[in-house]
Design a protein around this motif. Sequence first.
Motif, short mmCIF file in Angstrom:
data_model
loop_
_atom_site.label_atom_id
_atom_site.label_comp_id
_atom_site.label_asym_id
_atom_site.label_seq_id
_atom_site.Cartn_x
_atom_site.Cartn_y
_atom_site.Cartn_z
N VAL A 154 -14.12 -15.41 12.97
CA VAL A 154 -14.12 -14.76 11.65
C VAL A 154 -12.74 -14.17 11.34
N GLY A 155 -12.15 -13.55 12.36
CA GLY A 155 -10.84 -12.90 12.18
C GLY A 155 -9.76 -13.87 11.76
N THR A 156 -9.61 -14.99 12.50
CA THR A 156 -8.50 -15.90 12.17
C THR A 156 -8.74 -16.59 10.81
N LEU A 157 -10.00 -16.92 10.55
CA LEU A 157 -10.31 -17.53 9.24
C LEU A 157 -9.96 -16.58 8.10
N GLY A 158 -10.37 -15.34 8.25
CA GLY A 158 -10.10 -14.34 7.22
C GLY A 158 -8.61 -14.09 7.04
N MET A 159 -7.87 -14.09 8.15
CA MET A 159 -6.42 -13.88 8.05
C MET A 159 -5.80 -15.03 7.25
N ALA A 160 -6.25 -16.26 7.55
CA ALA A 160 -5.71 -17.43 6.85
C ALA A 160 -5.98 -17.31 5.35
N ALA A 161 -7.23 -16.96 4.99
CA ALA A 161 -7.58 -16.86 3.57
C ALA A 161 -6.75 -15.78 2.87
N SER A 162 -6.61 -14.62 3.52
CA SER A 162 -5.87 -13.52 2.86
C SER A 162 -4.41 -13.92 2.65
N LEU A 163 -3.82 -14.58 3.65
CA LEU A 163 -2.40 -14.95 3.50
C LEU A 163 -2.22 -16.02 2.43
N ALA A 164 -3.20 -16.94 2.35
CA ALA A 164 -3.10 -17.98 1.32
C ALA A 164 -3.09 -17.32 -0.06
N VAL A 174 -1.63 -5.78 -2.54
CA VAL A 174 -2.12 -4.75 -1.61
C VAL A 174 -3.48 -5.16 -1.05
N ILE A 175 -4.36 -5.66 -1.93
CA ILE A 175 -5.69 -6.05 -1.46
C ILE A 175 -5.60 -7.18 -0.43
N SER A 176 -4.75 -8.17 -0.69
CA SER A 176 -4.66 -9.27 0.29
C SER A 176 -4.05 -8.79 1.61
N VAL A 177 -3.04 -7.94 1.52
CA VAL A 177 -2.43 -7.45 2.77
C VAL A 177 -3.46 -6.62 3.55
N VAL A 178 -4.19 -5.77 2.83
CA VAL A 178 -5.19 -4.93 3.50
C VAL A 178 -6.29 -5.82 4.12
N ALA A 179 -6.71 -6.85 3.38
CA ALA A 179 -7.75 -7.75 3.91
C ALA A 179 -7.22 -8.46 5.17
N TYR A 180 -5.98 -8.88 5.11
CA TYR A 180 -5.37 -9.56 6.26
C TYR A 180 -5.39 -8.63 7.49
N VAL A 181 -5.01 -7.36 7.28
CA VAL A 181 -5.00 -6.41 8.39
C VAL A 181 -6.43 -6.20 8.92
N CYS A 182 -7.41 -6.13 8.01
CA CYS A 182 -8.82 -5.97 8.43
C CYS A 182 -9.21 -7.11 9.38
N PHE A 183 -8.88 -8.33 8.98
CA PHE A 183 -9.30 -9.48 9.80
C PHE A 183 -8.55 -9.53 11.13
N PHE A 184 -7.30 -9.04 11.13
CA PHE A 184 -6.58 -8.94 12.41
C PHE A 184 -7.27 -7.91 13.30
N TYR A 190 2.62 -18.93 7.48
CA TYR A 190 1.74 -18.12 8.35
C TYR A 190 0.26 -18.51 8.19
N THR A 191 -0.11 -18.93 6.98
CA THR A 191 -1.50 -19.38 6.78
C THR A 191 -1.80 -20.56 7.71
N LEU A 192 -0.86 -21.49 7.73
CA LEU A 192 -1.02 -22.68 8.57
C LEU A 192 -1.16 -22.27 10.05
N ILE A 193 -0.33 -21.34 10.45
CA ILE A 193 -0.39 -20.90 11.85
C ILE A 193 -1.75 -20.26 12.16
N CYS A 194 -2.32 -19.54 11.16
CA CYS A 194 -3.66 -18.94 11.37
C CYS A 194 -4.69 -20.04 11.60
N PHE A 195 -4.56 -21.16 10.87
CA PHE A 195 -5.50 -22.26 11.09
C PHE A 195 -5.34 -22.86 12.49
N LEU A 196 -4.09 -22.94 12.95
CA LEU A 196 -3.87 -23.43 14.31
C LEU A 196 -4.53 -22.50 15.33
#
Length: 443
Positions: free
Chosen positions: A314-324, A341-351, A410-416
């Motif tokens: 869930v974490g890596t998927l969410g990080m990828a979506a937020s960065l995209a 701000v919302i995407s950055v905060v969501a990204y941090v949540c998933f991390f 970075y989105t691509l790296i999250c998918f990897l």
Amino acid sequence: MRKGSKIPAFTLFVTIIAAFGGLLFGYHTAVISGALLFLENVFNLSIFEQQIIVSTVLLGALLGAIFGGSLADHFGRRAALFLTSFLFIIGTYLLTSAYSIFELIVGRFITGVGVGLTSLVVPLYIAEMSPSKNRGMLVSFNQFAITIGILSAFLINYGFARESDWRWMFGFAFIPAVLQLIGLFFITDTPSWFISHGKKAKAYDILERTRKIRKDEEVFDNKNISRKEAKFKHLFDESVRPAFLVGIGLSIFQQITGINTVIYYAPRIFQLAGFETARSAILATLTVGIVNVAVTILALWLIDRIGRRPLLIVGTLGMAASLAILGIFFAIPTGPGFIAVISVVAYVCFFAIGLGPIAWLIISEIFPLRVRGRAMGVAVFFNWFSNYIVSLTFLSLISALGISLTFWVYTLICFLALWFVVRKVPETRGKSLEQIQKFWQKR
Ligand code: BGC
């Protein structure tokens, strides 16, 4: 906590004392962003000198990771913790009393060695002190402490910014360092370390205090491990190799998925997103710090309940979506900055729910006792090395590729990372460290 899994008070106590190390790790890596603004004027620093002052902590951490593992295997986990406390106290002293760039750099380097050593020894120590069913939560308490350290640094930077008091920004770190040093006199080394050094009676005594059991087959399995057997040549033997793949892979992915572009450069990102005053950018950064702490608490609660793998996925998927989404926002910069701000905060949540706590947790679980410290040292080295590369290249990437494309990379790296987790990372929830060890041998 689940029914019937009451954690003994002594286990909680040693976890808290060790986790002061995590707090210092977080604090020292984050405090510089605020202090630098003032150091720049006081010492008349060039860009090059600023970069050196920022990055020496990471270089020191690399050194701490390299020698920390052997130190923890030979002299014990507790001795290594004592060393980190001394390093933090000396480093902080040099930083708060610095009158030259040289003193600043040496101070940053020494605290960096402390940070590297602590990032390795604390999860190792707590994992070996914990009952299997609570290990996820207890080891991740260290990640919680890291996030508290980062948030305190953001707050202290904000608080002292008006008086331009950079000495206090560094000086605050004395408090947790001294508290930890005092606490260390009241903790013991781990049962596993005692067993591996032939001190069975001592090991059983600690087992009873930390897990309320007398003869624990978990550690008993390792009774015949001698020092000779633990020589370096065993570090890369076949049964350890798949564990290395998982440990090193997770450590690298924890960093190259970009968390520290946010933690170290948040105000910069928010300024690029249209928060023009430094104050509003810093306030947005504080939000990141608070959310990071809050979601880490949720992770502590979930980690032993639903396991490591679901959270990582869930974490890596969410990080990828937020960065995209962040990338899209920067590509059409018409909307208001709050989407950034919302995407950055969501990204941090998933991390914070996945790679943040779990990368550290898994490297403390998967290596066999005879090489545990040194093998973790290798994984931790890769963590700091990747951190160093990301921190060094982020701003150049933005100017070379533009900010949207940078975030899509970075989105691509999250998918990897997601692919790696699904294919390679085993579930360790509820298993004893020795069951995990046997799992690799069977493979
Ligand atoms: C990472 C750090 C990061 C922090 C953010 C840790 O797990 O290792 O690099 O700054 O989490 O919370």
